[in-house]
Design an enzyme around this catalytic site. Structure first.
Site, PDB file in Angstrom:
ATOM      1  N   ARG A 156       0.883  -1.175   0.000  1.00 45.82           N
ATOM      2  CA  ARG A 156       0.000   0.000   0.000  1.00 45.82           C
ATOM      3  C   ARG A 156       0.916   1.219   0.000  1.00 45.82           C
ATOM      4  O   ARG A 156       1.588   1.519   0.995  1.00 45.82           O
ATOM      5  CB  ARG A 156      -0.908  -0.017   1.234  1.00 45.82           C
ATOM      6  CG  ARG A 156      -1.887   1.160   1.327  1.00 45.82           C
ATOM      7  CD  ARG A 156      -2.734   1.007   2.579  1.00 45.82           C
ATOM      8  NE  ARG A 156      -3.552   2.178   2.862  1.00 45.82           N
ATOM      9  CZ  ARG A 156      -4.809   2.332   2.475  1.00 45.82           C
ATOM     10  NH1 ARG A 156      -5.401   1.382   1.776  1.00 45.82           N
ATOM     11  NH2 ARG A 156      -5.485   3.413   2.785  1.00 45.82           N
ATOM     12  N   HIS A 183      -7.066   1.399  -6.792  1.00 46.13           N
ATOM     13  CA  HIS A 183      -7.404   0.691  -5.551  1.00 46.13           C
ATOM     14  C   HIS A 183      -8.245  -0.529  -5.935  1.00 46.13           C
ATOM     15  O   HIS A 183      -9.443  -0.602  -5.641  1.00 46.13           O
ATOM     16  CB  HIS A 183      -8.183   1.615  -4.625  1.00 46.13           C
ATOM     17  CG  HIS A 183      -8.201   1.176  -3.193  1.00 46.13           C
ATOM     18  ND1 HIS A 183      -7.727  -0.052  -2.775  1.00 46.13           N
ATOM     19  CD2 HIS A 183      -8.649   1.808  -2.064  1.00 46.13           C
ATOM     20  CE1 HIS A 183      -7.885  -0.160  -1.463  1.00 46.13           C
ATOM     21  NE2 HIS A 183      -8.434   0.941  -1.011  1.00 46.13           N
ATOM     22  N   GLN A 231     -10.457  -2.524  -3.253  1.00 47.56           N
ATOM     23  CA  GLN A 231     -11.676  -1.846  -2.823  1.00 47.56           C
ATOM     24  C   GLN A 231     -12.815  -2.100  -3.801  1.00 47.56           C
ATOM     25  O   GLN A 231     -13.939  -2.423  -3.400  1.00 47.56           O
ATOM     26  CB  GLN A 231     -11.427  -0.340  -2.699  1.00 47.56           C
ATOM     27  CG  GLN A 231     -12.655   0.454  -2.271  1.00 47.56           C
ATOM     28  CD  GLN A 231     -13.137   0.086  -0.880  1.00 47.56           C
ATOM     29  OE1 GLN A 231     -12.381   0.166   0.068  1.00 47.56           O
ATOM     30  NE2 GLN A 231     -14.390  -0.331  -0.763  1.00 47.56           N
ATOM     31  N   ASP A 283     -16.495   9.231  -2.387  1.00 45.47           N
ATOM     32  CA  ASP A 283     -15.330   9.124  -1.513  1.00 45.47           C
ATOM     33  C   ASP A 283     -15.069  10.514  -0.952  1.00 45.47           C
ATOM     34  O   ASP A 283     -15.661  11.512  -1.406  1.00 45.47           O
ATOM     35  CB  ASP A 283     -14.125   8.617  -2.321  1.00 45.47           C
ATOM     36  CG  ASP A 283     -12.936   8.196  -1.451  1.00 45.47           C
ATOM     37  OD1 ASP A 283     -13.064   8.222  -0.211  1.00 45.47           O
ATOM     38  OD2 ASP A 283     -11.879   7.867  -2.017  1.00 45.47           O
ATOM     39  N   CYS A 300     -16.090   3.979   0.332  1.00 43.98           N
ATOM     40  CA  CYS A 300     -14.956   3.146   0.750  1.00 43.98           C
ATOM     41  C   CYS A 300     -14.504   3.430   2.181  1.00 43.98           C
ATOM     42  O   CYS A 300     -13.734   2.646   2.741  1.00 43.98           O
ATOM     43  CB  CYS A 300     -13.802   3.309  -0.222  1.00 43.98           C
ATOM     44  SG  CYS A 300     -13.169   4.994  -0.379  1.00 43.98           S
ATOM     45  N   ARG A 327     -14.318  -6.371   1.964  1.00 44.44           N
ATOM     46  CA  ARG A 327     -12.875  -6.243   1.742  1.00 44.44           C
ATOM     47  C   ARG A 327     -12.178  -7.523   2.209  1.00 44.44           C
ATOM     48  O   ARG A 327     -11.255  -8.029   1.548  1.00 44.44           O
ATOM     49  CB  ARG A 327     -12.314  -5.036   2.510  1.00 44.44           C
ATOM     50  CG  ARG A 327     -12.679  -3.667   1.949  1.00 44.44           C
ATOM     51  CD  ARG A 327     -11.949  -3.371   0.650  1.00 44.44           C
ATOM     52  NE  ARG A 327     -10.512  -3.463   0.788  1.00 44.44           N
ATOM     53  CZ  ARG A 327      -9.718  -2.478   1.253  1.00 44.44           C
ATOM     54  NH1 ARG A 327     -10.255  -1.316   1.615  1.00 44.44           N
ATOM     55  NH2 ARG A 327      -8.407  -2.627   1.323  1.00 44.44           N
TER      56      ARG A 327
END
Length: 311
Positions: free
Chosen positions: A103, A130, A133, A222, A262, A290
């Protein structure tokens, strides 16, 4: 499946379906209290240059469920923080572990890590994409709607890494996609080029959230200011005025429209607390998934890589 998951642009619609089907199976086993059929004592190394709650916990718990072990490395915990080349780190870790999750900021770092690693590499987030996600999001949509093809997905807000992956993933699953972003905050050109040339589902880019939301079956958003952008907060608040997901936006969507976020959410900025709480079940199902989507990724990638020899 390819060796790595670096971005959804690299993954076919059939491979996404395989991941989702595997995630459904693993989730059902976990809910039933059954042990997973997976080689024991596998090790995942997790490299974190960016902080996380969901990514770290879901990957670590996922490895535990699979009967393995996860090791956390921040920049301060590894020689990467002292300037060791990514290529050298990749070649060392490949001799110790069975999978690497990273990450970080630059997509190029993930690509280089995978180039030199002989074990699977999973992108846990970069500034460009991502994928984990969006796999969880698509899994959640399919759980609630019973299908993906023919649905309309809408993104309202910053054209960030999550938006980039959402566009690619939803189109590849047969969903029409409409995106509303202000000028200067649009998705990456590579993603827009893909979307505009994609056949099989429709893509629309607008600066009007009301246009994007019309007839939507699921609305994504988001935060407007992501990690590392805190110095732009005031500027971004002005740019995204009018992009709040509220009752007036939801009224334009199809009946039963879902909301996906998210997390973490800045309630009152990108989404009202009322809309968030009305769709909290979907949003926290998304957060739970997730775990299951990433567990499916690790299951598929490590199973096919069993017996690989580091070089």
């Amino acid at each position: 499946m390819k060796k790595d998951l670096l971005k959804l642009l690299d993954v076919s619609g059939e491979e996404i379906k395989l991941i989702l089907d595997t995630a459904d199976e693993l989730k059902a086993e976990w809910k039933a209290g059954k042990k997973h059929d997976f080689p024991k004592d596998k090790t995942l190394v997790m490299i974190f240059a960016k902080n996380s709650t969901r990514t770290r916990v879901s990957f670590e718990v996922g490895m535990t469920h699979l009967g393995g072990h996860a090791i956390f490395l921040s920049n301060a915990d590894s020689q990467l923080g002292r300037g060791e080349p990514i290529a050298d780190t990749a070649r060392v870790l490949s001799r110790y572990c069975d999978c690497i999750m990273i990450r970080t900021f630059d997509q190029e770092d993930v690509e280089e890590l995978a180039k030199y690693s002989t074990v699977p590499v999973i992108n846990g987030l970069t500034d460009f994409s991502h994928p984990c996600q969006i796999l969880a999001d698509i899994m959640t949509i399919r759980e609630h709607k019973g299908k993906l093809e023919g649905l309309k997905a809408c993104w309202i807000g910053d054209g960030n890494n999550v938006a980039n992956s959402m566009i690619v993933g939803c189109l590849k699953c047969g969903m029409d996609v409409s995106v509303a972003c202000p000028e200067g905050y649009r998705p990456d050109k590579q993603v827009l080029d893909f979307a505009n040339s994609f056949t099989g589902a429709k893509f629309e880019l607008t600066d009007d959230p009301k246009v994007a939301a019309k007839g939507a079956d699921v609305i994504f958003t988001d935060v407007w200011t992501s990690m590392g952008q805190e110095g732009e907060t005031e500027k971004r608040m002005k740019a995204f005025a009018g992009y709040l997901i509220d009752d007036s936006i939801m009224a334009l969507a199809n009946p039963g429209c879902m909301v996906q976020h998210c997390l973490p959410a800045h309630k009152g900025e990108e989404i009202t607390e009322k809309v968030f709480e009305e769709h909290a079940q979907e949003i926290f199902d998304e957060a739970e998934n997730r775990l299951h989507a990433q567990k499916a990724l690790m299951y598929l990638l490590m199973k096919q890589n069993t017996g690989a020899v580091a070089k």
